[in-house]
Design an enzyme around this catalytic site. Structure first.
Site, PDB file in Angstrom:
ATOM      1  N   ARG A   1       0.841  -1.187   0.000  1.00 34.23           N
ATOM      2  CA  ARG A   1       0.000   0.000   0.000  1.00 34.23           C
ATOM      3  C   ARG A   1       0.883   1.246   0.000  1.00 34.23           C
ATOM      4  O   ARG A   1       2.015   1.214   0.486  1.00 34.23           O
ATOM      5  CB  ARG A   1      -0.911   0.038   1.251  1.00 34.23           C
ATOM      6  CG  ARG A   1      -1.899  -1.121   1.339  1.00 34.23           C
ATOM      7  CD  ARG A   1      -2.979  -0.979   0.300  1.00 34.23           C
ATOM      8  NE  ARG A   1      -3.992  -2.021   0.405  1.00 34.23           N
ATOM      9  CZ  ARG A   1      -3.975  -3.154  -0.274  1.00 34.23           C
ATOM     10  NH1 ARG A   1      -2.973  -3.418  -1.096  1.00 34.23           N
ATOM     11  NH2 ARG A   1      -4.951  -4.023  -0.146  1.00 34.23           N
ATOM     12  N   THR A   2       0.345   2.312  -0.541  1.00 38.77           N
ATOM     13  CA  THR A   2       1.032   3.597  -0.466  1.00 38.77           C
ATOM     14  C   THR A   2       0.858   4.144   0.950  1.00 38.77           C
ATOM     15  O   THR A   2      -0.243   4.520   1.340  1.00 38.77           O
ATOM     16  CB  THR A   2       0.443   4.597  -1.479  1.00 38.77           C
ATOM     17  OG1 THR A   2       0.578   4.060  -2.789  1.00 38.77           O
ATOM     18  CG2 THR A   2       1.179   5.925  -1.404  1.00 38.77           C
ATOM     19  N   LEU A   3       1.937   4.153   1.700  1.00 37.76           N
ATOM     20  CA  LEU A   3       1.861   4.604   3.089  1.00 37.76           C
ATOM     21  C   LEU A   3       2.061   6.108   3.198  1.00 37.76           C
ATOM     22  O   LEU A   3       1.521   6.734   4.093  1.00 37.76           O
ATOM     23  CB  LEU A   3       2.913   3.872   3.928  1.00 37.76           C
ATOM     24  CG  LEU A   3       2.777   2.346   3.958  1.00 37.76           C
ATOM     25  CD1 LEU A   3       3.875   1.750   4.826  1.00 37.76           C
ATOM     26  CD2 LEU A   3       1.409   1.937   4.489  1.00 37.76           C
TER      27      LEU A   3
END
Length: 245
Positions: free
Chosen positions: A22-24
């Site tokens: 996921r794009t954190l």
């Protein structure tokens, strides 16, 4: 590990921690986009800075792109996610053109599509880290809307993303009117961008202004604004501020 376990692992039947990512947080980001309606169409402004964290790393990032025949898209936020959105839109416009039925997507259709894309990715807990501004003209009807990274969207006579939402919108509320000429619209956008340059650390004094009318999209070459840094408030900005360091 048994023979069956090793086979399942080879064929991807047993996932590892690295399979789902996921794009954190964003890496390279652009700051505010400001747009407004004027009497002949839509005007949009954005600078060309790309910040790597707090470092202003890139100064030639174009964040406004024409979409199809009738729309103009501007984006703040993660640059790579903006490139992904442009790929989605390229496929959408190509599919639309393949019908060859004499019709084409207008700005309202493109905006609705973007709201669904952003909300869908938000529901997967893997958002596209952008705030988008979509403007356009079709059949004499001007359209201007925005959508956030979680799918919140609306239409208005003027919109802004990022710091522009806080610093440019008050100026636009005071000075915008529906009969703005092209020249007055550009001056108003430049005033907003100048305030953002003074107050937003991620802003850079290299911007583009784009317009879209029934005739199509025109994006200006990059240029800089005249600025004045001698204001007394700039010399010691924390004077009188309670709790300031």
């Amino acid at each position: 590990m048994s023979y069956m376990d090793s086979k399942m692992s080879q064929h991807g039947l047993v996932g590892s921690e690295s399979d789902s990512q996921r794009t954190l947080y964003p890496y390279v980001t652009g700051t505010s986009v400001v747009a407004l309606k004027y009497k002949d169409g839509i005007l949009m402004a954005a600078d060309m800075g790309g910040s790597y964290g707090s470092t202003l790393r890139y100064k030639t990032v174009e964040r406004m792109k024409p979409i199809g025949k009738h729309s103009l898209l501007g984006a703040s936020g993660e640059i790579s996610d903006f490139q992904e959105i442009l790929r989605y839109l390229d496929e959408l416009i190509l599919y639309d053109n393949m019908w060859d039925d004499g019709n084409s997507f207008g700005p309202k259709e493109v905006h609705n599509y973007l709201t669904r894309v952003m909300y869908n990715r938000r529901n997967k807990f893997n958002p596209l880290w952008n705030s988008l501004v979509l403007g356009g003209v079709k059949n004499g009807q001007k359209y201007l809307g925005m959508v956030s990274m979680i799918g919140v969207n609306f239409e208005d006579n003027h919109v802004a993303t990022g710091f522009g939402n806080h610093l440019a919108r008050p100026i636009l509320r005071d000075e915008w009117h529906e009969n703005l000429s092209f020249e007055d619209g550009v001056k108003l956008l430049e005033k907003c961008m100048r305030v953002l340059l003074y107050r937003d650390r991620s802003a850079v004094n290299k911007l583009q202004i784009a317009k879209i009318t029934e005739e199509g999209v025109t994006i200006s070459p990059p240029y800089s604004l005249k600025t004045f840094w001698g204001f007394s408030a700039f010399h010691n900005p924390t004077v009188g501020a309670e709790g300031s360091w």
